[in-house]
Design an enzyme around this catalytic site. Structure first.
Site, PDB file in Angstrom:
ATOM      1  N   GLY A  83      34.156  31.121  39.681  1.00  0.00           N
ATOM      2  CA  GLY A  83      35.114  32.159  39.998  1.00  0.00           C
ATOM      3  C   GLY A  83      36.412  31.916  39.264  1.00  0.00           C
ATOM      4  CG  HIS A  84      38.729  35.137  38.229  1.00  0.00           C
ATOM      5  ND1 HIS A  84      37.576  35.760  38.692  1.00  0.00           N
ATOM      6  CD2 HIS A  84      39.039  35.728  37.049  1.00  0.00           C
ATOM      7  CE1 HIS A  84      37.219  36.703  37.821  1.00  0.00           C
ATOM      8  NE2 HIS A  84      38.103  36.698  36.816  1.00  0.00           N
ATOM      9  N   GLY A  85      40.100  30.810  38.495  1.00  0.00           N
ATOM     10  CA  GLY A  85      40.894  29.658  38.904  1.00  0.00           C
ATOM     11  C   GLY A  85      40.000  28.554  39.445  1.00  0.00           C
TER      12      GLY A  85
ATOM     13  CB  ILE B  38      37.970  30.491  43.907  1.00  0.00           C
ATOM     14  CG1 ILE B  38      37.523  30.938  45.293  1.00  0.00           C
ATOM     15  CG2 ILE B  38      37.061  31.035  42.824  1.00  0.00           C
ATOM     16  CD1 ILE B  38      37.604  32.432  45.503  1.00  0.00           C
TER      17      ILE B  38
ATOM     18  CG  ASP C 205      35.492  35.271  41.402  1.00  0.00           C
ATOM     19  OD1 ASP C 205      34.754  35.639  40.470  1.00  0.00           O
ATOM     20  OD2 ASP C 205      36.699  34.989  41.236  1.00  0.00           O
TER      21      ASP C 205
END
Length: 139
Positions: free
Chosen positions: A7-9, A11, A64
């Protein structure tokens, strides 16, 4: 069955930490980050590094957001390799449910059907539950 969380970052890394806090360590669960400046090719390389290091050949990649870069990179690999299933909606209840299915007796399609049967258990509203309880008590 192997699982890759993405997922982004950070997460996915934090989701893996949360899974371990609740259910213990799962050596078949890996997580990757998607940092600012990474692209689809970088993500594909991160996925392939995990896939190539595994002796197990089947993977579920949980991302995500549908159609976000982590999903798109995973979908491209799924089309190329064939041994990967990709789903979106990364959440703790989803991950715990997926991890506790018996993949020795079902295939992914059957597992996904089981998830569809229980997906209403993933999201709850306190106000709705309170209202339902109050209505039941009136009878």
């Amino acid at each position: 069955m192997n699982f890759i969380l993405a997922g982004h970052g950070n997460i996915a890394v934090e989701m893996k930490n949360s899974i371990e806090m609740i259910a213990g360590k799962y050596p078949n669960v890996k997580a990757i980050t998607f940092e600012l400046g990474d692209g689809v090719e970088t993500l594909k390389d991160k996925y392939l590094k995990i896939i190539n290091q595994s002796t197990e050949q089947s993977f579920i990649i949980i991302t995500d957001i549908f159609s976000g870069s982590p999903y798109n990179a995973a979908a491209m690999l799924a089309m190329q390799l064939g041994n990967i299933e990709v789903i979106s909606g990364l959440s703790l209840p989803l991950c715990l449910a997926l991890l506790h299915l018996d993949y020795s007796s079902i295939n992914f399609e059957e597992a996904f059907e089981q998830l569809n049967d229980i997906k209403s258990d993933f999201i709850k509203s306190f106000k709705k539950i309170s209202k339902d309880i109050a209505e039941e008590e009136e009878f």
